[in-house]
Write an enzyme that holds these catalytic residues in place. Structure first.
Site, PDB file in Angstrom:
ATOM      1  N   PHE A 148       0.747  -1.141  -0.096  1.00 49.89           N
ATOM      2  CA  PHE A 148       0.128   0.033   0.021  1.00 49.89           C
ATOM      3  C   PHE A 148       0.825   1.184  -0.120  1.00 49.89           C
ATOM      4  O   PHE A 148       1.777   1.219   0.779  1.00 49.89           O
ATOM      5  CB  PHE A 148      -0.942   0.001   1.316  1.00 49.89           C
ATOM      6  CG  PHE A 148      -2.130  -1.024   1.244  1.00 49.89           C
ATOM      7  CD1 PHE A 148      -1.798  -2.287   1.534  1.00 49.89           C
ATOM      8  CD2 PHE A 148      -3.286  -0.746   0.987  1.00 49.89           C
ATOM      9  CE1 PHE A 148      -2.480  -3.494   1.267  1.00 49.89           C
ATOM     10  CE2 PHE A 148      -4.276  -1.502   1.015  1.00 49.89           C
ATOM     11  CZ  PHE A 148      -4.014  -2.826   1.109  1.00 49.89           C
ATOM     12  N   ASP A 240       7.346   1.237   2.656  1.00 44.69           N
ATOM     13  CA  ASP A 240       8.714   1.845   3.208  1.00 44.69           C
ATOM     14  C   ASP A 240       9.636   1.302   3.219  1.00 44.69           C
ATOM     15  O   ASP A 240      10.438   1.079   4.634  1.00 44.69           O
ATOM     16  CB  ASP A 240       8.176   2.922   4.199  1.00 44.69           C
ATOM     17  CG  ASP A 240       7.555   2.068   5.493  1.00 44.69           C
ATOM     18  OD1 ASP A 240       7.124   0.973   5.289  1.00 44.69           O
ATOM     19  OD2 ASP A 240       8.049   2.699   6.485  1.00 44.69           O
ATOM     20  N   GLU A 330      -0.941  -5.072  13.701  1.00 46.29           N
ATOM     21  CA  GLU A 330       0.396  -5.878  14.289  1.00 46.29           C
ATOM     22  C   GLU A 330       0.029  -6.565  15.330  1.00 46.29           C
ATOM     23  O   GLU A 330       0.402  -7.740  15.793  1.00 46.29           O
ATOM     24  CB  GLU A 330       1.692  -5.057  14.327  1.00 46.29           C
ATOM     25  CG  GLU A 330       2.936  -5.820  14.562  1.00 46.29           C
ATOM     26  CD  GLU A 330       4.144  -4.776  14.398  1.00 46.29           C
ATOM     27  OE1 GLU A 330       4.967  -5.095  13.346  1.00 46.29           O
ATOM     28  OE2 GLU A 330       4.278  -4.158  15.250  1.00 46.29           O
TER      29      GLU A 330
HETATM   30  C1  UD2 Z   1       4.926  -0.947  12.124  1.00 50.34           C
HETATM   31  C2  UD2 Z   1       4.579  -1.959  11.127  1.00 50.34           C
HETATM   32  C3  UD2 Z   1       3.450  -1.927  10.183  1.00 50.34           C
HETATM   33  C4  UD2 Z   1       2.447  -1.796  10.808  1.00 50.34           C
HETATM   34  C5  UD2 Z   1       2.227  -0.615  11.668  1.00 50.34           C
HETATM   35  C6  UD2 Z   1       1.085  -0.311  12.558  1.00 50.34           C
HETATM   36  C7  UD2 Z   1       6.817  -3.138  11.179  1.00 50.34           C
HETATM   37  C8  UD2 Z   1       8.102  -3.086  10.663  1.00 50.34           C
HETATM   38  N1  UD2 Z   1       5.880  -2.438  10.544  1.00 50.34           N
HETATM   39  O1  UD2 Z   1       5.423   0.149  11.087  1.00 50.34           O
HETATM   40  O2  UD2 Z   1       3.527  -3.161   9.422  1.00 50.34           O
HETATM   41  O3  UD2 Z   1       1.868  -2.733  11.594  1.00 50.34           O
HETATM   42  O4  UD2 Z   1       3.577  -0.688  12.725  1.00 50.34           O
HETATM   43  O5  UD2 Z   1       1.316   0.368  13.623  1.00 50.34           O
HETATM   44  O6  UD2 Z   1       6.558  -4.172  11.853  1.00 50.34           O
HETATM   45  N2  UD2 Z   1       0.696   3.336   5.035  1.00 50.34           N
HETATM   46  C9  UD2 Z   1       0.420   4.161   3.839  1.00 50.34           C
HETATM   47  N3  UD2 Z   1       0.165   5.343   3.995  1.00 50.34           N
HETATM   48  C10 UD2 Z   1       0.115   6.050   5.333  1.00 50.34           C
HETATM   49  C11 UD2 Z   1       0.455   5.129   6.413  1.00 50.34           C
HETATM   50  C12 UD2 Z   1       0.673   3.810   6.175  1.00 50.34           C
HETATM   51  O7  UD2 Z   1       0.285   3.740   2.883  1.00 50.34           O
HETATM   52  O8  UD2 Z   1       0.031   7.127   5.296  1.00 50.34           O
HETATM   53  C13 UD2 Z   1       0.918   1.907   4.759  1.00 50.34           C
HETATM   54  C14 UD2 Z   1       2.098   1.661   4.093  1.00 50.34           C
HETATM   55  O9  UD2 Z   1       2.225   0.726   3.160  1.00 50.34           O
HETATM   56  C15 UD2 Z   1       3.138   1.399   5.411  1.00 50.34           C
HETATM   57  C16 UD2 Z   1       2.150   0.682   6.188  1.00 50.34           C
HETATM   58  O10 UD2 Z   1       0.919   1.242   5.933  1.00 50.34           O
HETATM   59  O11 UD2 Z   1       4.312   0.816   5.042  1.00 50.34           O
HETATM   60  C17 UD2 Z   1       2.725   0.657   7.612  1.00 50.34           C
HETATM   61  O12 UD2 Z   1       2.746   1.969   7.928  1.00 50.34           O
HETATM   62  P1  UD2 Z   1       4.095   2.470   8.632  1.00 50.34           P
HETATM   63  O13 UD2 Z   1       5.105   1.796   7.928  1.00 50.34           O
HETATM   64  O14 UD2 Z   1       4.227   4.072   8.907  1.00 50.34           O
HETATM   65  O15 UD2 Z   1       4.011   1.835  10.197  1.00 50.34           O
HETATM   66  P2  UD2 Z   1       5.525   1.597  11.254  1.00 50.34           P
HETATM   67  O16 UD2 Z   1       6.721   2.055  10.679  1.00 50.34           O
HETATM   68  O17 UD2 Z   1       4.891   2.116  12.481  1.00 50.34           O
END
Ligand code: UD2
Length: 379
Positions: A148, A240, A330
């Site tokens: 996504f 990302d 998650e």
């Molecule tokens: C963690 C998790 C992620 C998700 C998230 C929830 C890991 C390494 N990653 O990452 O899978 O469970 O926690 O809290 O465990 N996205 C968009 N637009 C946005 C926001 C999110 O496209 O504005 C999608 C995108 O594919 C992104 C994913 O959602 O890679 C997860 O978001 P994140 O990477 O910002 O979440 P993160 O780093 O907290």
């Protein structure tokens, strides 16, 4: 009555083997009247039971050539008939040359290679990709990747698809399914002939948490409507991230989770599980195996369907109860995997967080997060 009559009758037969019928008649006639009545009564009961049995038990009235046990099972226990497709075709494979494995020489002694439920944990140095590729090619499978890029995350598309084209299941058929609210911003990219990119428009949500959590629902719906007809295995990956080394068919299995690079040595009591009992994602104290990253999980299409449907059900129930799990979907994924054990685990090589210093046991960084300014990108 039986105890009395049988030995006598037997004796009479033995004694009068020349004229059996007559002697038996004599035997019945010789019985006292009360015994005759009792015997008639018992014979009547046996006859009635026989008639009831004959018409009451379905398998007796079927033709003799029917498999009695099978029919009975379906009727009695509602066992669904199943059919296994049998295939006699096989490919002639070229000879493979590789070091012989020995049971007393483990490939690695510094890491856990097998979970307590006998699921392999995939680490560099524990497998031969040549052997795996040769086995996998015989199956003619297609793998799907769901990812996504919503709102500002479109900036990660090129890095992710470009590196995945090169390093993800190289030489094998892969369909990338990219969900985005900005299809016009997807850069044009040249992919290998085995790789295909599908761009699917999706709505955005004001909260980044909802974008992340709703992935479970969207994946579940697309499996039901499309992917079950298009791919054999499906993996969900954050956008990302970038791939730096090959991720090959060693990841293929029925239900696959990736051990988080943040928490792979932490005792279960201090990792990030949701523990509040009010949440559907709650894992009771004393339970839990590893902490799994939601950035990379997958498996067979039917298992990923079950997983995503169950996790989104948990998310929906939490929403109705006014609670949000600590780490969103998650947390629900971790709950699911405690009770539905993954059949294969990917070591932290398969999602290494750039913020961490890599220890010696993580010999390869195959996939890694791209650093991002959370405040800037999420608002
Ligand atoms: C963690 C998790 C992620 C998700 C998230 C929830 C890991 C390494 N990653 O990452 O899978 O469970 O926690 O809290 O465990 N996205 C968009 N637009 C946005 C926001 C999110 O496209 O504005 C999608 C995108 O594919 C992104 C994913 O959602 O890679 C997860 O978001 P994140 O990477 O910002 O979440 P993160 O780093 O907290």
């Amino acid at each position: 009555m039986q105890d009395l009559a049988v030995p006598v009758e037997h004796k009479e037969r033995k004694l009068n083997s020349g004229n059996q019928t007559r002697r038996e008649d004599t035997f019945v006639k010789k019985l006292p009247k009360v015994m005759e009545i009792k015997k008639a009564h018992v014979l009547g009961v046996i006859l009635t039971a026989g008639i009831i049995g004959y018409f009451g038990i379905p398998h007796i009235s079927r033709t003799a050539c029917q498999p009695v046990g099978q029919v009975d099972l379906y009727k009695t226990f509602s066992v669904l008939p199943r059919q296994t497709d049998l295939d006699e075709t096989f490919l002639m494979l070229p000879r493979l040359s590789y070091p012989q494995p020995f049971v007393d020489k483990p490939q690695r002694t510094d890491v856990l290679l097998m979970s307590p439920w006998l699921a392999p944990i995939v680490w560099e140095g524990t497998f031969s990709r040549d052997i795996l590729n040769a086995q996998y090619r015989q199956k003619n499978l297609v793998v799907g990747v769901a990812t996504f890029a919503v709102k500002k995350y479109v900036r990660f598309i090129e890095g992710f698809i470009g590196s995945a084209n090169k390093f993800f299941l190289s030489g094998h058929r892969v369909n990338f399914y990219l969900f985005t609210d900005h299809p016009e911003k997807v850069p044009s990219m040249k992919l290998d002939p085995e790789k295909r990119l599908f761009i699917i428009p999706v709505q955005n949500y004001s909260r980044w948490q909802d974008i992340s959590m709703n992935r479970m629902d969207i994946i579940s719906s697309y499996i039901r409507s499309h992917w079950r007809y298009e791919v054999d295995y499906l993996y969900s990956m954050d956008i990302d991230v970038q791939l730096f080394e090959h991720i090959g068919v060693e990841i293929i299995d029925t239900l696959v989770g990736t051990i988080s690079s943040w928490q792979y040595t932490k005792p279960r009591e201090s990792n990030s599980y949701e523990r509040r009992p009010e949440s559907r994602a709650a894992i009771p104290s004393g339970e839990g195996d590893f902490y799994y990253a939601a950035s990379f999980y997958g498996g067979s299409i039917s298992e990923v369907y079950k997983l995503t449907t169950a996790c989104f059900k948990g998310v929906t129930e939490d929403r109705a109860n006014g609670i949000e799990a600590k780490w969103h979907e998650e947390s629900h994924l971790n709950k699911y995997l405690v009770y539905h054990k993954p059949t294969r685990l990917l070591s932290p090589e398969y999602y290494w967080d750039e913020e961490l210093i890599r220890p010696r046991i993580v010999r390869v960084k195959r996939l890694s997060s791209v650093r991002k300014d959370l405040k800037e990108i999420r608002f």
